[in-house]
Structure formats: C-alpha cells, structure tokens
Design an enzyme around this catalytic site. Structure first.
Site, PDB file in Angstrom:
ATOM      1  N   HIS A 288       3.129  14.203   0.839  1.00 17.54           N
ATOM      2  CA  HIS A 288       2.715  15.760   0.546  1.00 17.54           C
ATOM      3  C   HIS A 288       3.755  16.463   0.919  1.00 17.54           C
ATOM      4  O   HIS A 288       4.580  16.386   1.808  1.00 17.54           O
ATOM      5  CB  HIS A 288       1.353  15.989   1.190  1.00 17.54           C
ATOM      6  CG  HIS A 288       0.207  15.286   1.004  1.00 17.54           C
ATOM      7  ND1 HIS A 288      -0.615  15.492  -0.076  1.00 17.54           N
ATOM      8  CD2 HIS A 288      -0.422  14.316   1.934  1.00 17.54           C
ATOM      9  CE1 HIS A 288      -1.453  14.426   0.004  1.00 17.54           C
ATOM     10  NE2 HIS A 288      -1.624  13.957   1.167  1.00 17.54           N
TER      11      HIS A 288
ATOM     12  N   HIS B 144       0.876  -1.085  -0.159  1.00 22.45           N
ATOM     13  CA  HIS B 144       0.045   0.153   0.015  1.00 22.45           C
ATOM     14  C   HIS B 144       0.788   1.252   0.018  1.00 22.45           C
ATOM     15  O   HIS B 144       1.162   1.769   0.989  1.00 22.45           O
ATOM     16  CB  HIS B 144      -0.726  -0.042   1.342  1.00 22.45           C
ATOM     17  CG  HIS B 144      -2.110   1.235   1.367  1.00 22.45           C
ATOM     18  ND1 HIS B 144      -3.250   0.973   2.075  1.00 22.45           N
ATOM     19  CD2 HIS B 144      -2.087   2.419   0.661  1.00 22.45           C
ATOM     20  CE1 HIS B 144      -3.865   2.005   1.940  1.00 22.45           C
ATOM     21  NE2 HIS B 144      -3.170   2.832   1.005  1.00 22.45           N
TER      22      HIS B 144
ATOM     23  N   ASN C  90      -4.620   6.902  -7.489  1.00 20.95           N
ATOM     24  CA  ASN C  90      -4.979   8.139  -7.229  1.00 20.95           C
ATOM     25  C   ASN C  90      -3.919   9.281  -7.496  1.00 20.95           C
ATOM     26  O   ASN C  90      -3.611   9.963  -6.676  1.00 20.95           O
ATOM     27  CB  ASN C  90      -5.795   8.348  -5.977  1.00 20.95           C
ATOM     28  CG  ASN C  90      -4.644   8.034  -4.709  1.00 20.95           C
ATOM     29  OD1 ASN C  90      -3.802   7.124  -4.740  1.00 20.95           O
ATOM     30  ND2 ASN C  90      -4.898   8.853  -3.589  1.00 20.95           N
TER      31      ASN C  90
ATOM     32  N   ASP D 250       0.858   2.777   3.821  1.00 18.00           N
ATOM     33  CA  ASP D 250       0.040   3.746   3.071  1.00 18.00           C
ATOM     34  C   ASP D 250       1.001   5.035   2.878  1.00 18.00           C
ATOM     35  O   ASP D 250       0.485   6.113   3.308  1.00 18.00           O
ATOM     36  CB  ASP D 250      -1.052   4.079   4.111  1.00 18.00           C
ATOM     37  CG  ASP D 250      -2.260   5.040   3.380  1.00 18.00           C
ATOM     38  OD1 ASP D 250      -2.130   5.242   1.996  1.00 18.00           O
ATOM     39  OD2 ASP D 250      -3.257   5.053   3.974  1.00 18.00           O
TER      40      ASP D 250
HETATM   41 ZN   LIG Z   1      -3.729   4.976   0.751  1.00 17.21          ZN
END
Ligand SMILES: [Zn+2]
Length: 441
Positions: free
Chosen positions: A310, A62, A96, A306
């Site tokens: 950013h 992930h 994404n 995950d």
């Molecule tokens: Zn994620």
C-alpha cells in the site's frame, strides 16, 4: 563427443528431494537434463557455484501485485522484478486487484499481460464472488490458474463470500483445491463498534481476534468435509487453528506467513505502527511459537509472504483507517534463510515449504524439485553472507519493508528461471522471461 549443455551449474551443493549432495546440474532447453554431469561436459554458459547451495527455484505462493491497480504502489513488472532480486523463480498472484480477476475477459487480459511483463514465472488466482459461481468451474481450469481464491472475511478489495450458503455453492462448483482467507466476517462486523479511529495499532489483533480466525476455519472445515472439496487455508495465524487443522489432513492443507514467523505483538505495533498491520493480524508470542511447532511437525504445507503493498501515506494513517497488508516478496527468501541459520528449520524444510509444498498443494507441473525433466529453475544461495535489509534495496514502487534494519545471515545470489539467469549478485539481467505456470487441471 562430450555431452554439451545450454547451462551447467558446477561445484554447488544441491538440495535434492532425497537429500543434500554436492553435484552438478546440466540444463538443456529450459529443463534439467542431468544431475552429476561428467567433468569433460561442455556448456554455452557455466556457473561456478562453489560455496553455494543450489535450491530448486523458490516459489512465493501468495502475493498481491496490485495489477491492474495503482502502478505507483506495485505492478506485475515491478513486483516480479522484486521477486527475482529476492531469489524467487515463481510467484502466485492474488485476484483482488482493481478491477478484480473474476471473469474470463479479465483473466484473458491478465494471462497475456503477465506473459509479456513478468520477470519470473507466475500463477494466477481467480476470485470467487457470490455472482460468478456458475463460471468458477471453467475459470479454475484457465491457463496459468493455480486455483480459486475466496475471501470469507473482508480485506483489501471488494471480493467476499461470507455466508455458508454461498460458500457451499462455491465448493460444489468445481473440483480443484480452493484457497481461503479465513476470518469470520459476522464476528468482525459485530465487534467493530468496540473500536474507534485513533485507537492504538495493537487493537488490530483485538478486533480481529483468535476467535474470528478460528470460527472462520471451523465453518470452512465443516463445509469442506460436507462437500468433499479440498481446501487450502491461507495465512493461519493462531495456535488453535494449527491444532484443529491436524484433524483435517484428508481435506485441507495450510499456509503460514513469514511475517507471523518473524514478527510478534505487541512489538510490531509499537515499533512499526501501521506498517505492522495486516490480515490476519500479527499476534503474541504463544501463536508464533505454535507456528514454528507446526512448521517443524509438518502441519504447515507452504510459507508465503502475502506481499500486499500500500502507499506509504496510507499506511501512516491512524488505525483502523490505515489499510492492512505488508510488503514481502523481495524479503521472504533472505528472512527464511536467516531462520535456517538460526536453527529454526532446516534448509531442506525451507525448500519443502517454498517449493515442493506450493507445487504439491496447487498441482504445479514441472516445478518444486531438482530432478531430471523438471523446469531448470534455481535459487543459488550463499548461506554465510551477512547483510542488512535496507529500504533502498526495495524495488516495489511503494518503497518500504517492515523488515528494514533486520540483519540477515544467508542471501540469494542468483535466480534462474527455465535456464535463464535472471538475477546475479543484485543485478537483474536480460528482459522479462516469465511464463504462466502450468497446473494439473
Ligand atoms: Zn493475501
């Protein structure tokens, strides 16, 4: 003539599917050719793994490498460089991006690009949207595709399928296991007005509360049962869901994140502020304890980072304007090894969660175990080494980690991908050798 190998790993302690044993491993043509190699065997390259554990190449199932997107934050070359430095032999990358990977053309671009630029092997998720449902059955069988990812609740990017009608159509579109971001979008929107810009960062877990996650998972499980479509619930964060999911083992697997196992509210918000904000949120100690129970009773199938970088400046914005997501691809292995040393799980269970688990859940071919014929992927680990996680070690261009300052016992000292030594003692070697992971279609 003694047997000859391309690569020999001698004197290590190997974590095999049937137990941990001191043995040697011989590699030919990128695959494991033999366990227990005779002393007289020769090799082009020999690694003396004395004092080290030899794990099957670990997988982070992930990550968000943000490519295409903003290379000043992260990209496939930089994110996979971070992965091999951190002891990972493969990552599965989320769709994404900007733009998202939701059609055949973009998938084809990413397949070619990833095979040129990736330092480790890589699996690719394709994104499900309300408009690409007719294409999903074909997309999920694409080269290197580990599965379809559905955002049932909003997070970074514009991918979302929040209503039951479209979710059911997605589930009826193909047959492979679907990975879900499970938060109830309606409840999120209904409760947004309760908060305002500048509220304390800990409001993140009040807005995205337990019921938001649990309701999302109840809805998904009802639809998965009705359609018979296997589900993988990503980053489960509540005691309630972990308890509930035990009754859905016929249809569902699940993941917890290293962050949810390691950080706890309200400390993470008070100390890290925006750098503790992720979706689903880091919650209180009772949920962390439930996550560890679910690791130890077998409820959890995979652990992921995950990794969702950013720009530092954006993370410094007040809540809720700061974007959600934390870096983690470079730190997941050391942090989990530290948990092993602290006695929270065994090394065998860690390998199950970071290797055999991802291979089983997504159907990866030739990955997940040390066994003859499998890919010669290895993570060599010094379980005694003590080291502090420093931001200066982080190679993701965004340059920060929520684990900075954490003292770790246990460190990855080499990463080997299909017989290629790609990292040894903090040095990344050669050129990018990553290939797309193969999956059972
Ligand atoms: Zn994620």
């Amino acid at each position: 003539m003694p047997a000859h190998f391309d690569l020999l790993i001698r004197n290590g302690t190997c974590v095999l599917p049937w137990g941990t044993e001191p043995t040697s491993v011989g590699v030919r043509h990128g695959r494991i050719a033999a366990l227990g190699v005779p002393a007289e065997a020769t090799a082009d390259q020999t690694i003396d793994a004395k004092g080290l554990f030899v794990l099957p190449g670990l997988i982070d199932p992930h990550v968000h490498l943000r490519d295409p997107g903003d290379k000043a934050v992260e990209s496939i070359p930089t994110g996979t460089h971070a992965a091999v430095l951190g002891g990972l032999a493969a990552v599965f990358d989320m769709p994404n991006t900007a733009p998202s990977i939701t059609d055949a053309e973009r998938l084809s671009w990413k397949q070619d690009y990833a095979e040129r630029e990736s330092w480790c092997d890589i699996g690719l998720y394709v994104g499900g949207t309300k408009t690409n449902i007719p294409e999903l059955a074909k997309l999920e069988l694409g080269r290197g595709v580990c599965g379809v990812k559905i955002f049932a609740g909003s997070s970074t990017g514009d991918l979302m399928v929040e209503d039951d009608e479209h979710l059911e159509r997605v589930m009826r579109s193909g047959r492979r296991r679907i990975a879900y971001h499970s938060e109830d979008e309606y409840r999120l929107q209904d409760r947004k007005h309760l908060f305002k810009s500048g509220d304390p960062y800990r409001c993140h877990m009040e807005w995205r509360d337990v019921e938001t996650a649990f309701l999302g998972t109840r809805r998904l499980m009802a639809l998965a049962r009705a359609t018979g479509r296997p589900a993988h619930i990503l980053h489960v964060s509540t005691a309630e869901e972990l308890d509930y999911l035990k009754d859905f083992r016929d249809i569902a697997t699940c993941e917890v994140l290293v962050n949810h196992l390691t950080q706890v509210a309200p400390d993470c918000y008070d100390r890290l502020q925006g750098f503790g904000v992720m979706n689903p949120p880091i919650r209180g100690p009772e949920h962390q304890a439930a996550s560890w129970r679910a690791i130890n009773d077998g409820t959890v199938d995979t652990v992921g980072s995950d990794h969702a970088p950013h720009a530092r400046g954006k993370k410094q914005l007040p809540w809720p304007d700061c974007p959600a997501g934390l870096t983690g691809v470079q730190t997941i292995v050391p942090v989990m090894l530290d948990h092993v040393n602290a006695g929270r799980l065994s090394l065998t269970r860690m390998v199950d969660l970071l290797c055999a688990g991802p291979a089983r859940v997504y159907g990866a071919v030739g990955k997940g175990r040390l066994a003859a014929g499998y890919d010669a992927d290895f993570t060599l680990v010094d379980l005694q080494r003590r080291r502090r996680i420093e931001e200066s070690w982080i190679v993701s261009p965004c340059g920060w980690t929520p684990f900075a300052g954490m003292d770790i016992t246990g460190w990855p000292v080499a990463t080997i991908v299909r017989g290629n030594v790609v990292m040894r003692e903090d040095e990344v070697l050669g050129t990018p050798v990553g290939k797309l992971v193969r999956f059972i279609g």
